[in-house]
Design a protein around this motif. Structure first.
Motif, PDB file in Angstrom:
ATOM      1  N   ALA A  55      40.891  35.313  -8.749  1.00 24.17           N
ATOM      2  CA  ALA A  55      40.252  34.959 -10.022  1.00 24.17           C
ATOM      3  C   ALA A  55      41.292  34.595 -11.068  1.00 24.17           C
ATOM      4  O   ALA A  55      41.116  33.627 -11.837  1.00 24.17           O
ATOM      5  CB  ALA A  55      39.391  36.119 -10.507  1.00 24.17           C
ATOM      6  N   THR A  56      42.388  35.341 -11.100  1.00 22.34           N
ATOM      7  CA  THR A  56      43.455  35.040 -12.057  1.00 22.34           C
ATOM      8  C   THR A  56      44.100  33.694 -11.745  1.00 22.34           C
ATOM      9  O   THR A  56      44.347  32.882 -12.652  1.00 22.34           O
ATOM     10  CB  THR A  56      44.515  36.154 -12.035  1.00 22.34           C
ATOM     11  OG1 THR A  56      43.881  37.412 -12.332  1.00 22.34           O
ATOM     12  CG2 THR A  56      45.606  35.891 -13.070  1.00 22.34           C
ATOM     13  N   ARG A  57      44.357  33.432 -10.475  1.00 20.97           N
ATOM     14  CA  ARG A  57      44.948  32.137 -10.097  1.00 20.97           C
ATOM     15  C   ARG A  57      44.010  30.997 -10.458  1.00 20.97           C
ATOM     16  O   ARG A  57      44.443  29.965 -10.984  1.00 20.97           O
ATOM     17  CB  ARG A  57      45.246  32.148  -8.582  1.00 20.97           C
ATOM     18  CG  ARG A  57      45.771  30.843  -8.008  1.00 20.97           C
ATOM     19  CD  ARG A  57      47.035  30.369  -8.698  1.00 20.97           C
ATOM     20  NE  ARG A  57      48.081  31.363  -8.626  1.00 20.97           N
ATOM     21  CZ  ARG A  57      49.097  31.439  -9.479  1.00 20.97           C
ATOM     22  NH1 ARG A  57      49.181  30.569 -10.492  1.00 20.97           N
ATOM     23  NH2 ARG A  57      50.018  32.369  -9.357  1.00 20.97           N
ATOM     24  N   PHE A  58      42.716  31.164 -10.182  1.00 17.61           N
ATOM     25  CA  PHE A  58      41.738  30.139 -10.539  1.00 17.61           C
ATOM     26  C   PHE A  58      41.755  29.906 -12.046  1.00 17.61           C
ATOM     27  O   PHE A  58      41.749  28.751 -12.511  1.00 17.61           O
ATOM     28  CB  PHE A  58      40.344  30.576 -10.091  1.00 17.61           C
ATOM     29  CG  PHE A  58      39.275  29.532 -10.277  1.00 17.61           C
ATOM     30  CD1 PHE A  58      38.806  28.793  -9.203  1.00 17.61           C
ATOM     31  CD2 PHE A  58      38.723  29.276 -11.533  1.00 17.61           C
ATOM     32  CE1 PHE A  58      37.814  27.823  -9.371  1.00 17.61           C
ATOM     33  CE2 PHE A  58      37.741  28.319 -11.713  1.00 17.61           C
ATOM     34  CZ  PHE A  58      37.289  27.581 -10.635  1.00 17.61           C
ATOM     35  N   ALA A  59      41.784  30.972 -12.829  1.00 21.59           N
ATOM     36  CA  ALA A  59      41.771  30.847 -14.289  1.00 21.59           C
ATOM     37  C   ALA A  59      43.034  30.174 -14.813  1.00 21.59           C
ATOM     38  O   ALA A  59      42.996  29.452 -15.819  1.00 21.59           O
ATOM     39  CB  ALA A  59      41.609  32.228 -14.921  1.00 21.59           C
ATOM     40  N   LEU A  60      44.155  30.377 -14.133  1.00 19.40           N
ATOM     41  CA  LEU A  60      45.403  29.726 -14.534  1.00 19.40           C
ATOM     42  C   LEU A  60      45.375  28.239 -14.175  1.00 19.40           C
ATOM     43  O   LEU A  60      45.889  27.396 -14.929  1.00 19.40           O
ATOM     44  CB  LEU A  60      46.592  30.413 -13.863  1.00 19.40           C
ATOM     45  CG  LEU A  60      46.927  31.818 -14.372  1.00 19.40           C
ATOM     46  CD1 LEU A  60      47.886  32.521 -13.419  1.00 19.40           C
ATOM     47  CD2 LEU A  60      47.524  31.756 -15.786  1.00 19.40           C
TER      48      LEU A  60
END
Length: 337
Positions: free
Chosen positions: A152-157
């Protein structure tokens, strides 16, 4: 602060070990893609491509069962979980007017496990983006649990314009465990470890790290789900995928990039979680330096520009499984605040 009664936990684990099924002989084979495990709702399929190969992903897509509020929530599972383990959370959110999408990531559960696939959070994020495009989901609230928190963090970045709010539930990847003293384990050694995985080892690990020594019969279904993938003639497909996924987790944390998160971030943390990815492999004199999930979350919350840490006292690594109603109430408040 983590409140964990070590003697009680050790006693519980010892009692379980004495009575546990010793291996896979009594485990029901469910297929490498969980072909014989029923999900709580009808599945949909996304056919995409990655690394020049066709990739098929299963996902749940729940329409609002109350007056629609026009918002889509995407639920991303962890390594020892599947879209199905979000069942009560997904149904609760649908009952509050949300559309809910919960994928099985490539390499997991009912989705494909391509031979020789180079697993990465970037690749998974792009497949997830393609799935959401195909499903007609625009800007979403993104919820990631455990390994799904890294994704989720990678997607948001990568796609900040697609994420209105990021909610991380007991996420991994907020600390760099290799830098903190966990030695790198190569793929061959990871495969050898996976060869020893069975229902007993899965349950013992979760009992200690996830549920602080307190097991409930409702958790058995999820152990059977995981162990059932290993049992049967196609079990090596799962073992190879799981080894590659572990390599991805140990080498691709998001800790260094947390200050770049541009959207509101909420960290929902069960404070009795003992998970510290592969910390048991660290030398004894360095083991204490490897942060548990709750410890890493405290540090991360200070580094993310718009972050709020929400502690769930008395709960462990999987609050959505351990206390579904309490977790749902907390999640809805985090989404709406």
């Amino acid at each position: 602060m983590i409140r964990f009664k070590i003697p009680a936990a050790i006693a519980a684990i010892a009692a379980f070990t004495a009575s546990a099924t010793p291996g896979l002989a009594q485990t029901v084979p469910l297929g490498a893609n969980l072909e014989r495990f029923a999900y709580p709702a009808s599945l949909r399929w996304y056919d995409g491509s990655s690394q020049g190969a066709a990739v098929r992903m299963a996902y749940l897509d729940l329409a609002p069962t109350a007056r629609a509020n026009g918002t889509t929530v995407v639920l991303l599972h962890g390594k020892n979980f599947c879209a199905a383990t979000w069942d009560e959370t997904a149904r609760g959110l649908a009952g509050a007017g949300y559309r809910v999408i919960a994928p099985d990531q490539v390499g997991f559960c009912k989705s494909f496990k391509p031979t020789g696939y180079q697993y990465s959070f970037n690749a998974m994020a792009e497949l997830t983006r393609g799935l959401l495009d195909r499903a007609g989901a625009g800007k979403v609230i993104l919820v990631g649990h455990s390994t799904g928190g890294i994704l989720a963090t990678r997607f948001a970045l990568l796609h900040p314009e697609r994420v209105s709010r990021l909610v991380l539930v007991n996420p991994l990847g907020l600390n760099d465990t290799l830098a903190q003293g966990v030695p790198y384990t190569d793929l061959g050694a990871l495969r050898a470890e996976e060869a020893k995985t069975d229902a007993a080892s899965i349950k013992a690990y979760q009992l200690r790290n996830y549920y602080h020594g307190e097991w409930r019969p409702a958790y058995d279904r999820w152990v059977a789900m995981l162990a059932g993938q290993y049992a049967g003639p196609d079990g090596d497909v799962v073992r190879d995928a799981q080894a590659r996924l572990s390599d991805m987790i140990q080498t691709q944390p998001v800790a260094a990039e947390l200050p770049r998160l541009a959207m509101p971030v909420r960290l929902i943390i069960g404070d009795r979680d003992l998970t510290a990815f592969r910390a048991n492999r660290a030398a004894p004199d360095r083991r204490a330096q490897v942060q548990t999930v709750p410890q890493a979350a405290v540090t991360a919350a200070r580094r993310i520009p718009d972050a709020r840490l929400i502690r769930l006292e008395g709960l462990g690594h999987a609050p959505q499984v351990e206390a579904p109603a309490r977790f749902l109430q907390t999640l809805e408040a985090a989404i709406a605040s």
